[in-house]
Design a protein around this motif. Sequence first.
Motif, PDB file in Angstrom:
ATOM      1  N   GLU A   1     -13.577  10.177 -20.318  1.00 39.87           N
ATOM      2  CA  GLU A   1     -14.914   9.708 -19.975  1.00 39.87           C
ATOM      3  C   GLU A   1     -14.852   8.518 -19.026  1.00 39.87           C
ATOM      4  OE1 GLU A   1     -16.718   8.864 -23.711  1.00 39.87           O
ATOM      5  OE2 GLU A   1     -17.028  10.972 -24.191  1.00 39.87           O
ATOM      6  N   LYS A   2     -13.931   7.599 -19.293  1.00 38.66           N
ATOM      7  CA  LYS A   2     -13.789   6.435 -18.420  1.00 38.66           C
ATOM      8  C   LYS A   2     -13.330   6.853 -17.035  1.00 38.66           C
ATOM      9  CE  LYS A   2     -12.894   2.994 -21.972  1.00 38.66           C
ATOM     10  NZ  LYS A   2     -11.911   2.054 -22.539  1.00 38.66           N
ATOM     11  N   MET A   3     -12.340   7.741 -16.981  1.00 39.98           N
ATOM     12  CA  MET A   3     -11.843   8.194 -15.680  1.00 39.98           C
ATOM     13  C   MET A   3     -12.947   8.894 -14.894  1.00 39.98           C
ATOM     14  SD  MET A   3      -8.777   7.299 -15.014  1.00 39.98           S
ATOM     15  CE  MET A   3      -8.262   8.428 -13.745  1.00 39.98           C
ATOM     16  N   ASP A   4     -13.724   9.730 -15.570  1.00 41.09           N
ATOM     17  CA  ASP A   4     -14.821  10.421 -14.899  1.00 41.09           C
ATOM     18  C   ASP A   4     -15.839   9.422 -14.346  1.00 41.09           C
ATOM     19  OD1 ASP A   4     -13.658  12.840 -15.482  1.00 41.09           O
ATOM     20  OD2 ASP A   4     -14.951  13.259 -17.202  1.00 41.09           O
ATOM     21  N   TYR A   5     -16.158   8.412 -15.160  1.00 42.22           N
ATOM     22  CA  TYR A   5     -17.122   7.396 -14.721  1.00 42.22           C
ATOM     23  C   TYR A   5     -16.593   6.624 -13.522  1.00 42.22           C
ATOM     24  CZ  TYR A   5     -20.041   3.252 -14.679  1.00 42.22           C
ATOM     25  OH  TYR A   5     -20.853   2.230 -14.283  1.00 42.22           O
TER      26      TYR A   5
ATOM     27  N   ILE B   1     -16.636   5.511  -7.659  1.00 44.25           N
ATOM     28  CA  ILE B   1     -15.887   5.426  -6.405  1.00 44.25           C
ATOM     29  C   ILE B   1     -16.449   6.402  -5.382  1.00 44.25           C
ATOM     30  CG2 ILE B   1     -13.635   5.912  -5.357  1.00 44.25           C
ATOM     31  CD1 ILE B   1     -12.400   4.689  -7.948  1.00 44.25           C
ATOM     32  N   ALA B   2     -16.796   7.607  -5.824  1.00 45.57           N
ATOM     33  CA  ALA B   2     -17.372   8.596  -4.907  1.00 45.57           C
ATOM     34  C   ALA B   2     -18.728   8.121  -4.372  1.00 45.57           C
ATOM     35  CB  ALA B   2     -17.531   9.931  -5.619  1.00 45.57           C
TER      36      ALA B   2
ATOM     37  N   LYS C   1     -12.341  -1.484  -5.031  1.00 43.86           N
ATOM     38  CA  LYS C   1     -11.093  -2.095  -5.486  1.00 43.86           C
ATOM     39  C   LYS C   1     -11.166  -2.401  -6.974  1.00 43.86           C
ATOM     40  CE  LYS C   1      -8.176  -6.127  -4.855  1.00 43.86           C
ATOM     41  NZ  LYS C   1      -8.092  -7.464  -4.289  1.00 43.86           N
ATOM     42  N   TYR C   2     -12.316  -2.887  -7.434  1.00 43.69           N
ATOM     43  CA  TYR C   2     -12.520  -3.180  -8.853  1.00 43.69           C
ATOM     44  C   TYR C   2     -12.319  -1.920  -9.698  1.00 43.69           C
ATOM     45  CZ  TYR C   2     -15.100  -4.088 -13.163  1.00 43.69           C
ATOM     46  OH  TYR C   2     -15.473  -4.185 -14.475  1.00 43.69           O
ATOM     47  N   TYR C   3     -12.934  -0.807  -9.274  1.00 43.43           N
ATOM     48  CA  TYR C   3     -12.793   0.436 -10.035  1.00 43.43           C
ATOM     49  C   TYR C   3     -11.367   0.983  -9.980  1.00 43.43           C
ATOM     50  CZ  TYR C   3     -17.761   0.590 -10.943  1.00 43.43           C
ATOM     51  OH  TYR C   3     -19.016   0.291 -11.394  1.00 43.43           O
ATOM     52  N   TYR C   4     -10.712   0.841  -8.840  1.00 41.89           N
ATOM     53  CA  TYR C   4      -9.314   1.273  -8.764  1.00 41.89           C
ATOM     54  C   TYR C   4      -8.436   0.428  -9.681  1.00 41.89           C
ATOM     55  CZ  TYR C   4     -10.003   4.563  -4.934  1.00 41.89           C
ATOM     56  OH  TYR C   4     -10.386   5.629  -4.168  1.00 41.89           O
ATOM     57  N   ASN C   5      -8.714  -0.866  -9.781  1.00 37.29           N
ATOM     58  CA  ASN C   5      -7.957  -1.711 -10.703  1.00 37.29           C
ATOM     59  C   ASN C   5      -8.212  -1.318 -12.160  1.00 37.29           C
ATOM     60  OD1 ASN C   5      -6.673  -3.236  -8.760  1.00 37.29           O
ATOM     61  ND2 ASN C   5      -8.278  -4.785  -8.694  1.00 37.29           N
ATOM     62  N   LEU C   6      -9.437  -0.922 -12.477  1.00 34.99           N
ATOM     63  CA  LEU C   6      -9.720  -0.442 -13.833  1.00 34.99           C
ATOM     64  C   LEU C   6      -8.934   0.827 -14.136  1.00 34.99           C
ATOM     65  CD1 LEU C   6     -13.577  -1.031 -14.181  1.00 34.99           C
ATOM     66  CD2 LEU C   6     -11.727  -2.303 -15.280  1.00 34.99           C
ATOM     67  N   ILE C   7      -8.824   1.699 -13.143  1.00 32.88           N
ATOM     68  CA  ILE C   7      -8.043   2.925 -13.341  1.00 32.88           C
ATOM     69  C   ILE C   7      -6.582   2.602 -13.557  1.00 32.88           C
ATOM     70  CG2 ILE C   7      -7.215   5.005 -12.148  1.00 32.88           C
ATOM     71  CD1 ILE C   7     -10.014   5.261 -10.917  1.00 32.88           C
ATOM     72  N   ILE C   8      -6.057   1.639 -12.795  1.00 38.03           N
ATOM     73  CA  ILE C   8      -4.667   1.235 -12.963  1.00 38.03           C
ATOM     74  C   ILE C   8      -4.441   0.667 -14.354  1.00 38.03           C
ATOM     75  CG2 ILE C   8      -2.932  -0.450 -12.203  1.00 38.03           C
ATOM     76  CD1 ILE C   8      -4.061  -0.039  -9.343  1.00 38.03           C
TER      77      ILE C   8
END
Length: 96
Positions: A37-41, A46-47, A85-92
């Motif tokens: 769910e987090k990854m989808d969000y 990002i999209a 960048k914030y969302y990419y850092n959350l994914i990392i």
Amino acid sequence: MKKLLLSLAVVVGMMSTYAVTAPQVDTASAKTSSYQEKMDYYNKQIAILQKKIDELKKARIRIPKGSEAYRASLRKEISYLKQMKYYYNLIIELNS
């Protein structure tokens, strides 16, 4: 009145004898679900940001360089890039 109190006492007594337990949830599947769910969000956000950046770039073609509107468009794009960048850092962090 006595019957009412007696029946209330019986109901309360019966309720206290029944133990209410929470249903067991498989934590592995809950974590997987939460992860997905987090990854989808994050990917959805990002999209959306990428779409907004593309729209800014298309609109910027018609704006004269050096104008205030052009600089405002660049600042807005930088803002969107920081959000990405914030969302990419959350994914990392999520994948660590």
